[in-house]
Structures are given as structure tokens and as C-alpha cells.
Design an enzyme around this catalytic site. Sequence first.
Site: not given
Ligand code: DGL
Length: 272
Positions: A154, A10-11, A188, A190
Site C-alpha cells: 500500500e 478489495d480492502s 492475498c 496484494h
Molecule cells: N488484499 C487483501 C487480501 O487478499 C486484503 C489485505 C488486507 O486488507 O489485510 O487478503
Amino acid sequence: MNNSAIGVFDSGVGGLTCVDELRKLMPNEDIIYLGDTARIPYGTKSKHTIYSYAKQDIAFLEQHDVKMILVACGTVSSVMMSMPVFEDSATELKSGVVLPAAHAACAATKNKRIGVIGTSATIKSGSYGKVIHEIMPEVKVVGMACPMFVPLVENGYTSKDCEPARFFANQYLEIMKKEQVDTLILGCTHYPHLSELISDIMGSEVTLISSGAELAKYALKTLSYNDALCGRDCPGELKLFCTDSEELFRENVQKLMDTNINAKISKCTLKF
Ligand code: DGL
């Protein structure tokens, strides 16, 4: 049987929602996780940038002994529906979050109104709507980008009593309430970290679908179908890699992981 690790990326810390579920479902599997914290957010970047980041993330995981790659990032999972992020990859078993989460939402909805929240790139791609309509053409899909959610998570602002988080959540979710969705995909990875707050606003009768957790369930099915589950009888190892400060990453991981982890965290550099 296959004792190689499951690779997940993931990011940032979002994909840990998938790792948490993987560890509950398959505690003996080794997991290698990459959070590209130096370049987060992905969701506000162009398709081409996300595509090249994803290829580097995959190449990093493939430097390790992985039997499956899980794209625990809704943004990359959406981009990879139209761009071949796995074109240089030799790993046969792979999946993003869109398909498993869309299937779970279709199974859950009763009034055939499904909401999808995600990053700007995910919502712009229309990825979830496309897959949902292939499964159930009659469903109304309502999408909403929530760009402030990733920075909130984050930075650890996830509590249901956090005023700034509630302020943004109220704005983003208004349309979902107006459209009376009975199922909401947290598109997402997150966002499940904010699920208490989201559920408080939407009401307990609305089913929240965690895209990361659905990906983990899909991984279990795929590995067992391919006879590729590990054969060990002891808890698997979790190795976490990040591309920015290890300390910051460790703090976030400790705040956000459900299960107690005793994971090794290392900083890594991706090949450009
Ligand atoms: N967790 C990520 C997603 O599912 C990325 C969030 C991001 O880097 O903008 O999209």
C-alpha cells in the site's frame, strides 16, 4: 449476452491484480472496482468485522448495474466460507479467490507440497487447506501469515531491491523453503505486487499462483458458460472507487497497475 459491469472489491489496491487480468482476458467488459482504503487492512480484523465490511462492499457494488461480483480479497474470500456475506445480495454470479487459486495450485504441483501465504485472518481460517484437501487429500499444505506485506504494498515498497521488503520476505518464506514447496499460492491479492521479490527468494523453479489472476480466469469461464459476456465491440470502461483520499489511491494505482489505465477514480461513502 449481458452488457452490465463486473463488480470487483478489495480492502485496497490488491484486487487490482484481478482487474489487470480481467482487462487482458476481457478487454470489452465494463469493470467497477471498490478499494475500501479507509478501513484497510482487513486481514488483522476479527471475522465479524470483516463480515460486516464485506456486506457493505457488496451493497455498494450492487448500487451499480453489475452482473457478477468478484471478491478480489483473500481475507473476505476466506471469511465467506463460514459466514454468509452474500445473504442480502441478489447477484447470482459471484466468486472469491480461494477456489480458483486452490485449483490452479493443485494443477501445478508435482511434489504435492503447496505453500500458502496470506493475511493473518486468511491463514487462521485454514480456507486454502480445506479446499486443496477436497481436491487432493494427499497434498501437504504449509501456511504462513505475512502481515507486513500489505502495508509495504500500500505504500509502494514492492521492488525486489527494497531492503525492508526483503527483510520481511526472507523471514516469512523461510518455512516454505524448508518444506520444499514447489507451488506457492499468493493467497492475498496484494502479494503479486511483490512477486519479483518472492520469486527471487523462492527460486524460479517454484510456481507462484496469483489468487487475483486465477479469479479473473474463473470469471471468464463463468461468464461465458452463463452466456453473460458483453456484446460490445469496443474497450470497456473501468471505474475505480475508494473510501479514502482519491489522490493517494491514484498514486498507488499508477505505480501498481500493469496496463495503462485511463480510469475515473472517485471517493465514495459506504452505508453503515
Ligand atoms: N488484499 C487483501 C487480501 O487478499 C486484503 C489485505 C488486507 O486488507 O489485510 O487478503
